[in-house]
Each structure stands twice: as C-alpha cells, then as structure tokens.
Design an enzyme around this catalytic site. Sequence first.
Site, PDB file in Angstrom:
ATOM      1  N   ARG A  15       0.847  -1.094  -0.049  1.00 23.63           N
ATOM      2  CA  ARG A  15      -0.142  -0.013  -0.006  1.00 23.63           C
ATOM      3  C   ARG A  15       0.799   1.261   0.157  1.00 23.63           C
ATOM      4  O   ARG A  15       2.002   1.282   0.294  1.00 23.63           O
ATOM      5  CB  ARG A  15      -0.895  -0.033   1.145  1.00 23.63           C
ATOM      6  CG  ARG A  15      -2.072  -1.034   1.061  1.00 23.63           C
ATOM      7  CD  ARG A  15      -2.739  -0.832   2.612  1.00 23.63           C
ATOM      8  NE  ARG A  15      -1.866  -1.722   3.489  1.00 23.63           N
ATOM      9  CZ  ARG A  15      -2.352  -1.749   4.876  1.00 23.63           C
ATOM     10  NH1 ARG A  15      -3.510  -1.486   5.298  1.00 23.63           N
ATOM     11  NH2 ARG A  15      -1.811  -2.554   5.752  1.00 23.63           N
ATOM     12  N   LYS A  74       1.744   2.124   7.410  1.00 23.81           N
ATOM     13  CA  LYS A  74       2.087   1.268   8.648  1.00 23.81           C
ATOM     14  C   LYS A  74       3.105   2.456   9.541  1.00 23.81           C
ATOM     15  O   LYS A  74       3.616   3.266   8.924  1.00 23.81           O
ATOM     16  CB  LYS A  74       2.553   0.063   7.984  1.00 23.81           C
ATOM     17  CG  LYS A  74       1.592  -0.767   7.604  1.00 23.81           C
ATOM     18  CD  LYS A  74       0.436  -0.945   8.524  1.00 23.81           C
ATOM     19  CE  LYS A  74       0.734  -1.944   9.739  1.00 23.81           C
ATOM     20  NZ  LYS A  74      -0.545  -2.109  10.623  1.00 23.81           N
ATOM     21  N   TYR A  93      -1.249   4.563  10.403  1.00 26.33           N
ATOM     22  CA  TYR A  93      -1.545   3.724  11.488  1.00 26.33           C
ATOM     23  C   TYR A  93      -0.349   3.432  12.543  1.00 26.33           C
ATOM     24  O   TYR A  93       0.789   3.300  12.063  1.00 26.33           O
ATOM     25  CB  TYR A  93      -1.825   2.365  10.960  1.00 26.33           C
ATOM     26  CG  TYR A  93      -3.166   2.221  10.090  1.00 26.33           C
ATOM     27  CD1 TYR A  93      -4.292   2.419  10.927  1.00 26.33           C
ATOM     28  CD2 TYR A  93      -3.171   1.897   8.838  1.00 26.33           C
ATOM     29  CE1 TYR A  93      -5.542   2.403  10.356  1.00 26.33           C
ATOM     30  CE2 TYR A  93      -4.392   1.963   8.002  1.00 26.33           C
ATOM     31  CZ  TYR A  93      -5.690   2.333   8.960  1.00 26.33           C
ATOM     32  OH  TYR A  93      -6.904   2.445   8.230  1.00 26.33           O
ATOM     33  N   HIS A  95      -0.751   1.931  16.196  1.00 28.17           N
ATOM     34  CA  HIS A  95      -0.964   0.704  16.953  1.00 28.17           C
ATOM     35  C   HIS A  95       0.001   0.656  18.145  1.00 28.17           C
ATOM     36  O   HIS A  95       0.645  -0.322  18.416  1.00 28.17           O
ATOM     37  CB  HIS A  95      -1.065  -0.566  16.221  1.00 28.17           C
ATOM     38  CG  HIS A  95      -2.111  -0.597  15.195  1.00 28.17           C
ATOM     39  ND1 HIS A  95      -3.419  -0.624  15.669  1.00 28.17           N
ATOM     40  CD2 HIS A  95      -1.958  -0.670  13.965  1.00 28.17           C
ATOM     41  CE1 HIS A  95      -4.383  -0.654  14.633  1.00 28.17           C
ATOM     42  NE2 HIS A  95      -3.357  -0.584  13.490  1.00 28.17           N
ATOM     43  N   GLU A 117      -5.929   4.974  13.492  1.00 31.45           N
ATOM     44  CA  GLU A 117      -6.929   4.072  14.053  1.00 31.45           C
ATOM     45  C   GLU A 117      -7.719   4.677  15.606  1.00 31.45           C
ATOM     46  O   GLU A 117      -8.297   4.045  15.990  1.00 31.45           O
ATOM     47  CB  GLU A 117      -6.245   2.688  14.512  1.00 31.45           C
ATOM     48  CG  GLU A 117      -5.234   2.891  15.836  1.00 31.45           C
ATOM     49  CD  GLU A 117      -3.763   3.167  15.327  1.00 31.45           C
ATOM     50  OE1 GLU A 117      -3.087   3.219  16.146  1.00 31.45           O
ATOM     51  OE2 GLU A 117      -3.492   3.678  14.179  1.00 31.45           O
ATOM     52  N   VAL A 240     -11.406  -8.792  17.754  1.00 29.16           N
ATOM     53  CA  VAL A 240     -11.739  -8.185  18.889  1.00 29.16           C
ATOM     54  C   VAL A 240     -10.895  -6.725  18.919  1.00 29.16           C
ATOM     55  O   VAL A 240      -9.862  -6.643  18.688  1.00 29.16           O
ATOM     56  CB  VAL A 240     -11.191  -8.671  20.354  1.00 29.16           C
ATOM     57  CG1 VAL A 240     -11.267  -7.856  21.472  1.00 29.16           C
ATOM     58  CG2 VAL A 240     -11.901 -10.093  20.490  1.00 29.16           C
ATOM     59  N   ASP A 271      -2.511  -6.968  15.454  1.00 27.13           N
ATOM     60  CA  ASP A 271      -1.638  -5.605  15.480  1.00 27.13           C
ATOM     61  C   ASP A 271      -1.920  -4.869  16.779  1.00 27.13           C
ATOM     62  O   ASP A 271      -1.298  -3.771  17.135  1.00 27.13           O
ATOM     63  CB  ASP A 271      -1.930  -4.658  14.416  1.00 27.13           C
ATOM     64  CG  ASP A 271      -3.650  -4.494  13.857  1.00 27.13           C
ATOM     65  OD1 ASP A 271      -4.345  -5.018  15.006  1.00 27.13           O
ATOM     66  OD2 ASP A 271      -3.919  -4.008  13.063  1.00 27.13           O
TER      67      ASP A 271
END
Length: 364
Positions: A15, A74, A93, A95, A117, A240, A271
Amino acid sequence: MEIGVPKETKDQEFRVGLSPSSVRVLKENGHNIFVESQAGVGAGFTDEDYRQVGAEIVSTAKNAWNRELVIKVKEPLQPEYQFLQKGQLLFTYLHLAADKALTEHLIDCGVTAIAYETVEVASSTNKLPLLIPMSIIAGRLSVQFGARFLERQQGGRGVLLGGVPGVRSGRVVVLGGGVVGTEAARIAVGMGATVQILDVNVERLSYLETLFGSRVELLYSNSAQVDAVVPEADLLIGAVLVPGRRAPILVSRALVGQMRPGSVIVDVAVDQGGCIETLHATSHTKPTYIEAGVVHYGVPNMPGAVPWTATQALNNSTLPYIVQLANLGMQAMQTNPALAAGVNVQSHRLVHPAVQQVFPDLAP
C-alpha cells in the site's frame, strides 16, 4: 506545506500513503508533495502517474521523510526512526499499544504522531472512520486466508468451508461482532460455512440479527461460551477491538490445545497484541506457524495483500483529514475534534488516554 510520502518498508506492504488522485487534490490546495520513487508501484501506481498530477519524485527515503507532514500506511520501523524530526507531523496507523519501543522513540524525537486508528468522531456510526475501511478488508480476507490454510497442502485439516451435499460444512467461529467480525461472517456465510459470532454487546448482536437472520448463530460472549465453541471451530477468527488498547486474551493456550489438529486461527487483532494466547505476529513472507497442532496466521498488515483496493479505500477516508492537516497544520487539531482524538504523541509527551493506560510509566 511540504508533504512526504515514503515507500513502505514493512514486509510485503504494497500500500502507499497517497494515491495519485489524492496528490492531485492536495496540489489543487496549493501543497507540494514529494513521493519516494517506486512508492506506489505495488499498488499499481507508477512514478509517472504521480508526476502527471504534480508530485515530485525523490530518490531516497530521507528526501521523502524530510518534510513538514509525512503520510504513511504503517508505523515507522526501526530503520526509519532516524528520519523522525521534532515538529514534524506524522499521520499513519501506529497501534502503539503493541509497540513500546516505537512509543518511546516518538516521545523522544518530538514528532506529533496522529494515528489513523484513533481518529474518532462523536457519533454512534462510523466512530473510527479511518479504521473502518481496512477493517472491512481485513475481515473479508480473514476468511479467504483461513479457507486457504485449511487446505491440507497448507497444513490444515483439509476442510472445505462450504462443504458439499452429504458432507457437513466447515464451522467458523468469530470472536467479536464489530466491523471485522461482521465482514468475516459475511464472507463465511457466502461460502456456505456454519458461522457463530460471539460478542459482549447485546445491542450489537441484535443488529447483526437484522443482517444475517438465522444464517448466523449469535452468542453472548463469556468465558464459558468461548470454552464451549472454540474446540469445535475449523476456523477461529479473532476480531476484537478495544480502541487504542491492547486486545484482551480471550482464548488460552490450554483451549487452543483442545482444537482439532489442522484447525486454523486467524487473529486480525494481532496488530493490537492479539486475543489468542498462542498467536504472535507473522508476515506475508511467512504467514503461518503450527502450535499445538493448530495453524496460526498472524499477519498484522493483512490489507497489504490487496494494495490496489486497500490504498484507494484508505485514501477515500483519510484524504479529508490530510487536507485539513496540510491547510491548517497544528491548528487542524483545534478545529477538528476527531483529529485531536487521533493524536497519540505530541511535544515529547504521550497524550492518548488509552495508550497511557497501557504504558503508565510513559505517561506525563
């Protein structure tokens, strides 16, 4: 504003942070975009595609990173830490709940780090607008990959999820009824599998009934229910999400040991640390391993497998926020509460409440 788009460095991450059409919009707003050479090739975009919409192609990662605003997909990997600068805006992102080392470095270097996120709007629908498009893709891919690794040649037990007349279909258990779980169930139902979704939100389960009717068994999630359904699963999908925090462990090592040999686990929550005790992050190059006789799949950047689709889906959601950041800089966080909610690190401080709870020793 000068905007940098470096090439992604995560294993087989194809990506790219900005598509050519997004670059065109930013150019129309008066900004200069610097794209690392070959950054978009994996997603189907050539350097010439970017030049035609006004981007400047730069030959090194450093030249892409050395900008006021950096757009990625990422999180920065350790070799990229050297490029992070004080006062720089990073939008990607992150995380962070699963990566203390990155969190510490972002604090130390003085970058303002905004995580896709955790951008959050105050409404009951589309609450996490920049997570949703990749969650849709990851949910759909989870069943696609799960079906593949159930094949005997891939280490699975040789189950066809849809079954055939006279032979029962495969059983898919989905832990979590959010966007990922819903999309996983949608594909599994379409393939003819027997599907169960577990969730702690009764209201969400009621909504899912309007989508699936009797085609999916909807169960309230508690430890007893998890213990009952997991051993019977041919494909177990972890879906989840606790925004900004580490995913809770729902399936213990002992419970994994009760699954049939050759069953498959796909944990989309990897992640954020994962919700299966035996599962750890893998990569597209080596996506699976076997533990307790069960095939484990833990690729944290699953949508990178379909970069042409994923890049455009992501840009459709991120572009309005990127335009605001480019037009207003730091002031964008003052005018847009959703962007403000996305800030994880600012001015050498860890500011996101959920990540602070994960790393209390890093909280100011």
